[in-house]
Design a protein around this motif. Structure first.
Motif, PDB file in Angstrom:
ATOM      1  N   VAL A   1       0.839  -1.203   0.000  1.00 54.19           N
ATOM      2  CA  VAL A   1       0.000   0.000   0.000  1.00 54.19           C
ATOM      3  C   VAL A   1       0.874   1.252   0.000  1.00 54.19           C
ATOM      4  CG1 VAL A   1      -1.726   1.304   1.293  1.00 54.19           C
ATOM      5  CG2 VAL A   1      -1.929  -1.189   1.081  1.00 54.19           C
ATOM      6  N   PHE A   2       1.995   1.192   0.732  1.00 51.00           N
ATOM      7  CA  PHE A   2       2.932   2.314   0.709  1.00 51.00           C
ATOM      8  C   PHE A   2       3.345   2.641  -0.729  1.00 51.00           C
ATOM      9  CE2 PHE A   2       4.967   1.843   5.219  1.00 51.00           C
ATOM     10  CZ  PHE A   2       3.738   2.164   5.770  1.00 51.00           C
ATOM     11  N   GLY A   3       3.754   1.614  -1.447  1.00 51.29           N
ATOM     12  CA  GLY A   3       4.242   1.806  -2.811  1.00 51.29           C
ATOM     13  C   GLY A   3       3.188   2.341  -3.755  1.00 51.29           C
ATOM     14  N   LEU A   4       1.985   1.780  -3.686  1.00 45.93           N
ATOM     15  CA  LEU A   4       0.906   2.239  -4.559  1.00 45.93           C
ATOM     16  C   LEU A   4       0.531   3.696  -4.244  1.00 45.93           C
ATOM     17  CD1 LEU A   4      -1.391  -0.934  -4.597  1.00 45.93           C
ATOM     18  CD2 LEU A   4       0.117  -0.114  -6.422  1.00 45.93           C
ATOM     19  N   ALA A   5       0.533   4.037  -2.961  1.00 44.05           N
ATOM     20  CA  ALA A   5       0.137   5.393  -2.562  1.00 44.05           C
ATOM     21  C   ALA A   5       1.107   6.442  -3.097  1.00 44.05           C
ATOM     22  CB  ALA A   5       0.047   5.481  -1.038  1.00 44.05           C
ATOM     23  N   ILE A   6       2.399   6.246  -2.875  1.00 47.07           N
ATOM     24  CA  ILE A   6       3.349   7.273  -3.304  1.00 47.07           C
ATOM     25  C   ILE A   6       3.471   7.306  -4.827  1.00 47.07           C
ATOM     26  CG2 ILE A   6       5.396   5.774  -3.135  1.00 47.07           C
ATOM     27  CD1 ILE A   6       6.930   8.239  -2.132  1.00 47.07           C
ATOM     28  N   GLY A   7       3.388   6.145  -5.482  1.00 48.10           N
ATOM     29  CA  GLY A   7       3.485   6.120  -6.939  1.00 48.10           C
ATOM     30  C   GLY A   7       2.333   6.842  -7.609  1.00 48.10           C
ATOM     31  N   CYS A   8       1.114   6.586  -7.137  1.00 52.04           N
ATOM     32  CA  CYS A   8      -0.069   7.215  -7.745  1.00 52.04           C
ATOM     33  C   CYS A   8      -0.160   8.700  -7.388  1.00 52.04           C
ATOM     34  CB  CYS A   8      -1.332   6.479  -7.300  1.00 52.04           C
ATOM     35  SG  CYS A   8      -1.441   4.768  -7.889  1.00 52.04           S
ATOM     36  N   CYS A   9       0.083   9.036  -6.133  1.00 47.40           N
ATOM     37  CA  CYS A   9      -0.017  10.435  -5.723  1.00 47.40           C
ATOM     38  C   CYS A   9       1.060  11.294  -6.387  1.00 47.40           C
ATOM     39  CB  CYS A   9       0.087  10.547  -4.206  1.00 47.40           C
ATOM     40  SG  CYS A   9      -1.322   9.873  -3.303  1.00 47.40           S
ATOM     41  N   GLY A  10       2.230  10.714  -6.624  1.00 44.36           N
ATOM     42  CA  GLY A  10       3.305  11.468  -7.251  1.00 44.36           C
ATOM     43  C   GLY A  10       2.965  11.959  -8.641  1.00 44.36           C
ATOM     44  N   LEU A  11       2.061  11.260  -9.329  1.00 45.59           N
ATOM     45  CA  LEU A  11       1.683  11.658 -10.678  1.00 45.59           C
ATOM     46  C   LEU A  11       0.989  13.019 -10.723  1.00 45.59           C
ATOM     47  CD1 LEU A  11       0.338   8.231 -12.012  1.00 45.59           C
ATOM     48  CD2 LEU A  11       2.531   9.307 -12.525  1.00 45.59           C
ATOM     49  N   PHE A  12       0.416  13.443  -9.597  1.00 42.71           N
ATOM     50  CA  PHE A  12      -0.282  14.725  -9.568  1.00 42.71           C
ATOM     51  C   PHE A  12       0.673  15.910  -9.697  1.00 42.71           C
ATOM     52  CE2 PHE A  12      -3.646  12.045  -8.120  1.00 42.71           C
ATOM     53  CZ  PHE A  12      -4.820  12.698  -8.479  1.00 42.71           C
ATOM     54  N   ALA A  13       1.975  15.674  -9.559  1.00 37.33           N
ATOM     55  CA  ALA A  13       2.941  16.753  -9.789  1.00 37.33           C
ATOM     56  C   ALA A  13       2.898  17.236 -11.225  1.00 37.33           C
ATOM     57  CB  ALA A  13       4.346  16.268  -9.435  1.00 37.33           C
ATOM     58  N   ALA A  14       2.400  16.398 -12.134  1.00 37.15           N
ATOM     59  CA  ALA A  14       2.288  16.799 -13.537  1.00 37.15           C
ATOM     60  C   ALA A  14       1.305  17.947 -13.727  1.00 37.15           C
ATOM     61  CB  ALA A  14       1.867  15.600 -14.384  1.00 37.15           C
ATOM     62  N   CYS A  15       0.429  18.177 -12.742  1.00 37.31           N
ATOM     63  CA  CYS A  15      -0.552  19.260 -12.833  1.00 37.31           C
ATOM     64  C   CYS A  15       0.031  20.617 -12.453  1.00 37.31           C
ATOM     65  CB  CYS A  15      -1.743  18.961 -11.919  1.00 37.31           C
ATOM     66  SG  CYS A  15      -2.581  17.388 -12.254  1.00 37.31           S
ATOM     67  N   LEU A  16       1.270  20.644 -11.968  1.00 39.11           N
ATOM     68  CA  LEU A  16       1.871  21.874 -11.472  1.00 39.11           C
ATOM     69  C   LEU A  16       2.774  22.511 -12.516  1.00 39.11           C
ATOM     70  CD1 LEU A  16       2.809  20.544  -7.921  1.00 39.11           C
ATOM     71  CD2 LEU A  16       0.949  22.139  -8.465  1.00 39.11           C
ATOM     72  N   PRO A  17       2.882  23.833 -12.512  1.00 35.84           N
ATOM     73  CA  PRO A  17       3.788  24.509 -13.448  1.00 35.84           C
ATOM     74  C   PRO A  17       5.239  24.348 -12.996  1.00 35.84           C
ATOM     75  CG  PRO A  17       2.770  26.125 -12.013  1.00 35.84           C
ATOM     76  CD  PRO A  17       2.121  24.803 -11.692  1.00 35.84           C
ATOM     77  N   GLU A  18       6.150  24.283 -13.951  1.00 38.18           N
ATOM     78  CA  GLU A  18       7.575  24.179 -13.617  1.00 38.18           C
ATOM     79  C   GLU A  18       8.075  25.520 -13.074  1.00 38.18           C
ATOM     80  OE1 GLU A  18      10.847  22.943 -12.573  1.00 38.18           O
ATOM     81  OE2 GLU A  18       9.602  21.453 -13.588  1.00 38.18           O
TER      82      GLU A  18
END
Length: 539
Positions: A497-514
Motif C-alpha cells: 500500500v505504501f508503494g501504490l500510494a506514493i506512486g499514484c499520488c506522485g503523478l499529480f505533480a504533472a498538474c503543477l507549473p515548472e
C-alpha cells in the motif's frame, strides 16, 4: 494610501555622483497583496530587499543555518516513539521447556508470572514499563497515533498564524517552546493515557516547526542561496533522525524517560537562544506594514553582509503607506488560497503529492521492524539514507526540473516498496530495496517542499507550506495503522500500500507549473502577472 505609492530604494553611488542623486525606483506596495499601475515597471519587495542588503554574508548564512537547526529537534520528537514505544525482546525463565517453546513464537501473554522476563530493564520501553505487552494494538499505538493527530490538528489551527499574527520567528519560537516543554513533561507521565495526551500536545505544537523554519530561512537570505539554505534544513532533519538510534542505544538499559529528557531539554535551550539571536523576516514585516521593524531587520542583515558593499541609508524605505489590511484575520491567507482557482489547484496537487510521500516517509521507519532485522541498525540505515538524499538535492537542485523529479523519485520509491513484499531472501537484499525506497521518498519530500515554496507568493507562502506539510503528516498518521495491519495480514498491506500510494499520488505533480529558475513572488497579483507573461512567451 494610494495603491501605487512608491518605495524609494537606497542608491549605490560613487563619490563623484554624490551631488547627482539618481531617480528613485518605484515599488508599488498595494493594500490587497497585489500590484497595480504599470505592470511592466513593477519592482517587487524581493528586488527592494536585494538592493538594500546586497550580497548574502557569512554571518547571515550562519543565522539562517541556526534557524534550520530547529529541524534536528523536530526529527527527534517525530521518530522518538520508534524506540520509546518499541516492543522489547523477552526470554523464558520457566524450567518447563515445552511451555516455553509454545509461547516463544508469539507473545509471553500465555505464560504464567515468573515464567518469562524482559531481556532489558522493564523501564526501557513504554510497553514493558506499563505492562502493555498483552494490550490490543489500538492501545499500544495510541501514543504514536496521538502525536500525528496532534500534528494534523496543529497544522489546521496554527497554519495561518505565521502569515498573519505571529510571523515566521514568532510561530517558530512558539512551536519549539510547546514541543520542548511537553517533551519534558512527557518524561514524567504516570500512565499511558497521560503519555498519549502529552504526545498529542507535543504534535500540536510541533506541527509548525518545519514549515516556519523553512520559510524563515528562505526569507533571510538572497536569491542565490535560497535553494541551498532550504536543503540545510533537510540535512538538519537527517542529523536529528540519525542521532536517535545513537541516543537510544546508549540509553537502552535506562528508562525511556531519559530519552525524552535528553532530547527535550536541548530543544528548550535552542528555543531560548532562537528568541534572542534571530530577527523576524523583513519580507513578512514589509507585507504586514510593520516598517520600523522591517528596516531595523534589514539594517542588521546589511551589517552582516558587509558595510562596504551596501548603502547604509534606509530612510527611503519608509515611503510606504498605512498598515496592510488584506490579512486582518488569521484565516485570510487560507481564504485567498481557496478563492484563487489557480492557487487552489496548485495547493490541491501539492497536498495530494505530499500525502503519498508522507505515507512512505513516516511509515518506512515504523515498518522496518516487520522486516525482521535489528531495530537499531534498520533505523540507522534509514537515517543514513537521508544524507545522500539531501546531498543529491543540494548538488542538483539548480539543474533539476521540479515536476519531473518528483514524479521520478515517487515512482522509484513506490516500485521498491512493492518489491519488498516479494523479496523474501536474502534478508540484506530486502533491506537494501527498502533503503532505496526510503531514499527516493526523502528526495521526493525535499523537492516537493522546495517546489511548494516557489509556487506560492510571500503573502500566503507559510500557509501553503503548512498545508502541504499537513498532507504529509496526514499520510504519516495513516502509516502506523498500515504497519499494525501489515503485522497481522501480511507485508502487502504495509509495503504494498505504501508503494501504490506514493506512486499514484506522485503523478499529480504533472498538474503543477515548472518553477526552476523563476524568482519567487510576494503577492498573488504579481504571480498572476508572471503567469500571463509566461503564457504570452509560450504562445
Amino acid at each position: 494610501m494610494a495603491d501605487s505609492a512608491p518605495l524609494l530604494l537606497p542608491s549605490y553611488t560613487s563619490a563623484s555622483e554624490e551631488t547627482h542623486p539618481p531617480l528613485p525606483l518605484p515599488l508599488p506596495l498595494p493594500q490587497h497583496c497585489g500590484v497595480d499601475g504599470d505592470k511592466h515597471a513593477v519592482r517587487s519587495i524581493d528586488d527592494a530587499i536585494e538592493a538594500c542588503v546586497g550580497r548574502t554574508g557569512s554571518a547571515q548564512l550562519l543565522r539562517a543555518i541556526f534557524v534550520a537547526l530547529a529541524w534536528v529537534f523536530d526529527a527527534q520528537q517525530t521518530f522518538i516513539s520508534v524506540f520509546a514505544d518499541a516492543h522489547p525482546s523477552w526470554h523464558c525463565t520457566d524450567t518447563d521447556a515445552r511451555a516455553c517453546s509454545a509461547a516463544a513464537a508469539s507473545t509471553p501473554c500465555g505464560l504464567p508470572p515468573g515464567a518469562w522476563a524482559w531481556d532489558l530493564p522493564a523501564s526501557a520501553s513504554v510497553v514493558s514499563d506499563w505492562a502493555l505487552e498483552c494490550a490490543g494494538p489500538s492501545l499500544v499505538s495510541l501514543p504514536a497515533s496521538s502525536f500525528f493527530l496532534g500534528c494534523v490538528l496543529g497544522g489546521l489551527v496554527l497554519a495561518t498564524l505565521a502569515d498573519s499574527a505571529l510571523g515566521r520567528k514568532g510561530m517558530l519560537f512558539a512551536s519549539c517552546f510547546i514541543m520542548s516543554l511537553t517533551g519534558i513533561l512527557t518524561a514524567f507521565s504516570p500512565n499511558v493515557w497521560a503519555y498519549s495526551a502529552l504526545r498529542f500536545v507535543c504534535g500540536f505544537g510541533r506541527a509548525m516547526v518545519g514549515s516556519s523554519a523553512l520559510v524563515l530561512c528562505n526569507e533571510m537570505v538572497g536569491r542565490k542561496w535560497r535553494d541551498r539554505i532550504s536543503i540545510c534544513g533537510f540535512f538538519c532533519f537527517t542529523l536529528g533522525f540519525l542521532s536517535l538510534p545513537a541516543l537510544a542505544y546508549a540509553n537502552r538499559r535506562s528508562s525511556w524517560r531519559q530519552l525524552y529528557l535528553w532530547t527535550s531539554v536541548s530543544s528548550l535551550c535552542y528555543t531560548i537562544l532562537l528568541h534572542f539571536l534571530i530577527h523576524e523576516s523583513p519580507r513578512w514585516l514589509f507585507v504586514r506594514g510593520r516598517r520600523d521593524e522591517a528596516v531595523a531587520a534589514l539594517k542588521h542583515i546589511a551589517v552582516s553582509a558587509g558595510s562596504n558593499s551596501v548603502n547604509s541609508s534606509f530612510s527611503s524605505l519608509y515611503n510606504v503607506g498605512g498598515e496592510e489590511t488584506w490579512n486582518a484575520d488569521v484565516f485570510s491567507a487560507v481564504k485567498m488560497l481557496y478563492e484563487k482557482k489557480w492557487a487552489f489547484r496548485r495547493l490541491a496537487a501539492v497536498m495530494i503529492v505530499g500525502f503519498g510521500v508522507g505515507i512512505v516517509y513516516y511509515g518506512m521507519p515504523l515498518n522496518v521492524g516487520n522486516l525482521g532485522s535489528n531495530l537499531y541498525l534498520s533505523v540507522t540505515f534509514n537515517a543514513l539514507a537521508e544524507l545522500p538524499s539531501s546531498l543529491v538535492t543540494f548538488l542538483l537542485i539548480g539543474k533539476l526540473n521540479r515536476r519531473g523529479s518528483v514524479i521520478l523519485f515517487a515512482a522509484v520509491s513506490g516500485a521498491c516498496s512493492v518489491a519488498c513484499v516479494y523479496i523474501a531472501s536474502p534478508a540484506w537484499a530486502r533491506m537494501a530495496v527498502e533503503v532505496v525506497s526510503f531514499f527516493s521518498a526523502c528526495t521526493a519530500f525535499n523537492i516537493t517542499l522546495i517546489f511548494a515554496i516557489e509556487l506560492f507568493p510571500t503573502c500566503v507562502r507559510n500557509s501553503a507550506i503548512s498545508m502541504a506539510r499537513e498532507a504529509i503528516v496526514l499520510g504519516g498518521a495513516l502509516a502506523p495503522l498500515l504497519v499494525a495491519e501489515g503485522r497481522k495480514r501480511g507485508l502487502f498491506v504495509s509495503f504494498g500500500v505504501f508503494g501504490l500510494a506514493i506512486g499514484c499520488c506522485g503523478l499529480f505533480a504533472a498538474c503543477l507549473p515548472e518553477t526552476r529558475g523563476r524568482s519567487i513572488c510576494d503577492t498573488l497579483e504579481e504571480e498572476e502577472h508572471k503567469q500571463t507573461i509566461d503564457s504570452s512567451a509560450t504562445v
